[in-house]
Design a protein around this motif. Structure first.
Motif, PDB file in Angstrom:
ATOM      1  N   ARG A   1       0.812  -1.208   0.000  1.00  0.00           N
ATOM      2  CA  ARG A   1       0.000   0.000   0.000  1.00  0.00           C
ATOM      3  C   ARG A   1       0.845   1.256   0.000  1.00  0.00           C
TER       4      ARG A   1
ATOM      5  N   LEU B   1       0.442   5.445   1.407  1.00  0.00           N
ATOM      6  CA  LEU B   1      -0.374   6.271   2.282  1.00  0.00           C
ATOM      7  C   LEU B   1      -0.797   7.518   1.523  1.00  0.00           C
TER       8      LEU B   1
ATOM      9  N   PRO C   1      -6.780  12.820  13.836  1.00  0.00           N
ATOM     10  CA  PRO C   1      -5.508  12.133  13.551  1.00  0.00           C
ATOM     11  C   PRO C   1      -5.671  10.791  12.844  1.00  0.00           C
TER      12      PRO C   1
ATOM     13  N   MET D   1      -6.389  11.021   9.032  1.00  0.00           N
ATOM     14  CA  MET D   1      -5.566  11.868   8.178  1.00  0.00           C
ATOM     15  C   MET D   1      -4.954  11.111   7.026  1.00  0.00           C
ATOM     16  N   GLN D   2      -4.850   9.803   7.144  1.00  0.00           N
ATOM     17  CA  GLN D   2      -4.239   9.046   6.064  1.00  0.00           C
ATOM     18  C   GLN D   2      -5.136   7.876   5.691  1.00  0.00           C
TER      19      GLN D   2
ATOM     20  N   PRO E   1      -0.586   9.285  -6.141  1.00  0.00           N
ATOM     21  CA  PRO E   1      -0.071  10.063  -5.022  1.00  0.00           C
ATOM     22  C   PRO E   1      -1.131  11.032  -4.519  1.00  0.00           C
ATOM     23  N   SER E   2      -0.992  11.385  -3.237  1.00  0.00           N
ATOM     24  CA  SER E   2      -2.022  12.142  -2.539  1.00  0.00           C
ATOM     25  C   SER E   2      -2.520  13.344  -3.328  1.00  0.00           C
TER      26      SER E   2
ATOM     27  N   TRP F   1       0.056  16.942   2.358  1.00  0.00           N
ATOM     28  CA  TRP F   1       0.394  16.629   3.737  1.00  0.00           C
ATOM     29  C   TRP F   1       0.731  17.940   4.436  1.00  0.00           C
ATOM     30  N   THR F   2       0.420  17.999   5.715  1.00  0.00           N
ATOM     31  CA  THR F   2       0.778  19.204   6.466  1.00  0.00           C
ATOM     32  C   THR F   2       2.262  19.132   6.796  1.00  0.00           C
TER      33      THR F   2
ATOM     34  N   ARG G   1       3.703  14.890  15.908  1.00  0.00           N
ATOM     35  CA  ARG G   1       2.824  13.751  15.620  1.00  0.00           C
ATOM     36  C   ARG G   1       3.653  12.476  15.736  1.00  0.00           C
TER      37      ARG G   1
ATOM     38  N   LEU H   1       5.042   8.550  15.191  1.00  0.00           N
ATOM     39  CA  LEU H   1       5.310   7.717  14.017  1.00  0.00           C
ATOM     40  C   LEU H   1       4.346   6.534  13.972  1.00  0.00           C
ATOM     41  N   HIS H   2       3.902   6.106  15.138  1.00  0.00           N
ATOM     42  CA  HIS H   2       2.951   4.994  15.185  1.00  0.00           C
ATOM     43  C   HIS H   2       1.671   5.435  15.844  1.00  0.00           C
ATOM     44  N   LEU H   3       0.572   5.001  15.278  1.00  0.00           N
ATOM     45  CA  LEU H   3      -0.723   5.394  15.794  1.00  0.00           C
ATOM     46  C   LEU H   3      -1.540   4.142  16.056  1.00  0.00           C
TER      47      LEU H   3
END
Lengths: 476, 261
Positions: free
Chosen positions: A338, A340, A348, A351-352, A362-363, A367-368, A378, A380-382
């Motif tokens: 995949r 992102l 949050p 956001m992706q 591509p997006s 991206w901010t 922010r 790296l892992h959510l």
């Protein structure tokens, strides 16, 4: 008599003993005590007729189902490949006989006429038009009352009906009767709905003797891929999807499909991906008594200009990477490789989007980008969903002082916050601003060991009596 | 007779230097930016090798992953994809990769390709394919748990593939104990308290790393590093503002690639 079991279909032997479709099972058993009755299984019948339909793609790409027990083949321009209609019919009959199927074939100008001829023809006629005119009116397949009405009016055959003025028939029996009649007579035609849409690029190989070795079949597939690549090059196109079909001599078709993230016509790449797909099959390709037809089709193509390799190898490197992506998408599954893609929201976890690489561009949203000089704001892992934690805070709406996550305590030494993230009240269904969702207060905290976490309190104190705490992300 | 003994010694010395990887020229190594660390590594981490990263203690996994991402970012140039292979297990235990967080470390999510394997076997198979692709520069493979599939043979195969193709492979071994492997270096990473900003806010990421093992080189040293997101470089925390080498492959001042994104 409503609840009685009836015979839905009878075979040749039963018919010769005087059994017919529609009589009750008890009746039939009285006449033939040795009767072998099997329960009617519509789904299995359907599956079988579909399988036959797939097998008939060897004759023409346009095969339509004619439920419950018919197939309509549009053989326009295909019959000469089998030495005319007679040769085609003989081939079909021979194959069906091998499968122990009884077939009734009919050739006609319109699908409706062929349907009628195959089912209702009782006499031999010298040509198609005469044969149609000799059909009983039942061939119109109207409802029983209308058919009865026609018979009472003395109109027994299509020919007799066709001699009457159409306006009168329409007034008496409805416009659909006229439509059915005209379709039967070949004056009007309805297109068939082919089971498989026609494909733009196709290469195939027929074998006089069935091929029983899988290795040889794969090698032939390689030659077909080269042929398809050449066809694609003529059209200045590349394939995004390739489908290989192995037609077994007993009628079973084994399809294999691969997809590429970039249009390609490189036969080696196609074969490598096909091999990848074959390796991933739960049961390997079984040639049975052998394949008698192998076909490679390209259902999805995209423009691809003739390329020249760049001297510095930039294009070659990109090609290597896309090839790797294709191979992994084929092996792991296309939704597992995949990229992102940014979403225009400030929640949050929304956001992706992780989209399959093959279909994601591509997006579109940007991206901010964070301001220089700031530490990472922010993680790296959510975690999605966020993980509940137990928190002790010195003041109720203040930062956490100490929290427990996964059965471990963490003493908060440094923190920053709150960063307040409100819910998207404008997206609520009822549109009620005063019933907006809960606000989140995010804190960036660091424990005594230097581990950095992103935690939030779900709800302000005036929104909720006892707001819960969650751990949402882990900083590097 | 004496001459032949001399030439034998020369050959031996040459062989030893080849075996130790000292023949790697400077552009085959990527400097981290931390002067003492680069000096100890003869100029930086070798490209086209396997580097193993362990979390020092349970709970240090995010730091180990972040450290790998940061070196990978230092290694890749513009527009080159960074390949990240994970397993379902990794997503369950360590959470999803968060693109805004990658931007906060200086990366570009559009250049990231994320592969997710169902189990360790599929993960290692995909990793060995990716390691063989010369179009890649950096590959991150996240292995959670003991991974009995990742034995010396597999590790050796990965190392050979990486050497041949020039892919630098960062093998994250999380919740695992070091075992014999063919990796060029082996690190233990743990989080370290950051230098606080004003109002006692947590500062930029800080790590404490230990070189557990290095092929042909001393090991056992420890360093403390701080990540500078704007320059995409590591720094020594005590010497913030000191002169640092120019980051390889990109301009010092602005980063046009990120501004245009």
């Amino acid at each position: 008599m409503k609840g009685a079991l009836r015979l839905v279909a009878v075979d040749q032997a039963a018919r010769s003993l005087g059994l017919e479709q529609g009589i009750t099972l008890a009746d039939a058993r009285t006449r033939v005590p040795m009767l072998e009755a099997v329960e009617h299984d519509e789904a299995a019948d359907r599956a079988w007729i579909e399988r036959l339909a797939d097998g008939c793609i060897r004759y023409t790409p346009l095969v339509a189902l004619d439920p419950p027990d018919g197939l309509i083949l549009d053989v326009t321009g295909c019959a000469h490949l089998f030495d005319g209609e007679a040769g085609l019919a003989a081939d079909i009959e021979a194959r069906m006989a091998a499968l122990k199927m009884t077939v009734r074939l009919a050739f006609a100008d319109t699908p409706r006429a062929a349907h009628g001829l195959a089912r209702y023809r009782a006499f031999v006629a010298r040509d198609e038009a005469t044969a149609i005119r000799k059909l009983p009116v039942a061939a119109l397949e109207l409802d029983p009352e209308a058919t009865q009405g026609l018979l009472r009016a003395g109109l027994k055959t299509i020919g007799e009906l066709a001699r009457r003025p159409m306006a009168g028939i329409a007034a008496r029996f409805g416009a659909h009767t006229v439509t059915a009649l005209r379709e039967l007579l070949g004056e009007a035609s309805r297109p068939i709905e082919p089971r498989i849409p026609a494909v733009p690029v196709l290469a195939e190989r027929r074998f006089a003797e069935p091929v029983a070795r899988t290795e040889y079949a794969i090698a032939v597939l390689g030659e077909l891929a080269a042929e398809a690549g050449w066809l694609l090059e003529q059209r200045h196109e590349g394939g995004r999807r390739f489908e290989a079909c192995f037609f077994r001599s007993d009628g079973l078709v084994q399809p294999l499909m691969i997809e590429t993230s970039q249009p390609t016509r490189n036969p080696e790449l196609v074969i490598r991906l096909m091999n990848e797909r074959i390796e991933g099959l739960s049961d390997p390709i079984d040639p049975g008594f052998g394949f008698d037809l192998i076909r490679l089709s390209v259902p999805l193509t995209e423009p691809l200009a003739v390329t020249q390799l760049r001297l510095e190898g930039g294009a070659a490197k990109e090609a290597q990477v896309t090839e790797l992506i294709d191979r992994l998408s084929t092996r792991l599954g296309r939704s597992r490789v995949r990229r992102l893609v940014a979403q225009d929201t400030h929640i949050p976890e929304q956001m992706q989007l992780a989209l399959p690489f093959a279909e994601a561009a591509p997006s579109a949203a940007a991206w901010t980008v964070s301001a220089p000089g700031e530490p990472p704001l922010r993680p790296l892992h959510l975690f999605d969903p966020p993980q509940p934690i137990e928190v002790m805070a010195s003041v109720p709406d203040g930062p956490p002082h100490r929290f427990r996550w996964r059965r471990k305590f963490h003493e908060v030494r440094r923190f920053e916050g709150p960063e307040r993230i409100a819910s998207e009240w404008w997206k609520r269904k009822d549109g009620a601003v005063d019933h907006a969702g809960l606000t989140r207060d995010y804190y960036r905290v660091e424990d005594a060991r230097g581990r950095r976490f992103w935690v939030f309190r779900h709800g302000l104190f005036d929104e909720k009596p006892n707001p819960k705490w969650y751990l949402h992300g882990l900083f590097a | 007779m004496r001459e032949s003994v001399d030439s034998l010694a020369v050959i031996r010395r040459n062989l030893a230097s080849i075996a130790s990887g000292r023949l790697l020229s400077a552009n085959k190594r990527v400097a981290t930016g931390h002067l003492a660390l680069d000096a100890a590594l003869d100029g930086g981490l070798a490209r086209g090798r396997v580097h193993e990263l362990f979390a020092a203690e349970p709970g240090d996994e995010p730091s180990a992953i972040g450290f790998a991402a940061m070196i990978a970012l230092r290694m890749i140039g513009r527009d080159l994809p960074i390949f990240w292979l994970r397993s379902d297990e990794a997503c369950r235990r360590g959470g999803q990769l968060h693109a805004p967080g990658l931007i906060e470390l200086g990366g570009d999510p559009d250049a990231l390709v994320l592969g997710q394997a169902a189990d360790t076997r599929a993960l290692l198979k995909s990793a060995s394919d990716a390691a063989r692709c010369p179009g890649l520069k950096a590959l991150i493979v996240e292995c959670w748990g003991k991974c009995p599939e990742l034995d010396l043979t597999v590790s050796r195969r990965l190392a050979l593939a990486a050497e041949k193709s020039g892919v630098t492979l960062f093998l994250l071994r999380l919740e695992a104990e070091p075992l014999p492997s063919a990796a060029d270096t082996r690190w233990s990473v743990s989080a370290a308290p950051s230098i606080p900003l004003e109002a006692d806010a947590p500062g930029p990421p800080m790590f404490e790393i230990e070189l557990l093992r290095r092929r042909s080189g001393p090991s056992g040293m420890r360093w403390r590093l701080e990540w500078d997101r704007d320059q995409i470089i590591f720094r020594e925390p005590a010497h913030i503002g000191a002169v640092v080498p120019l980051p390889a492959g990109r301009p010092v001042a602005a980063d046009p690639w990120r501004l245009s994104a």
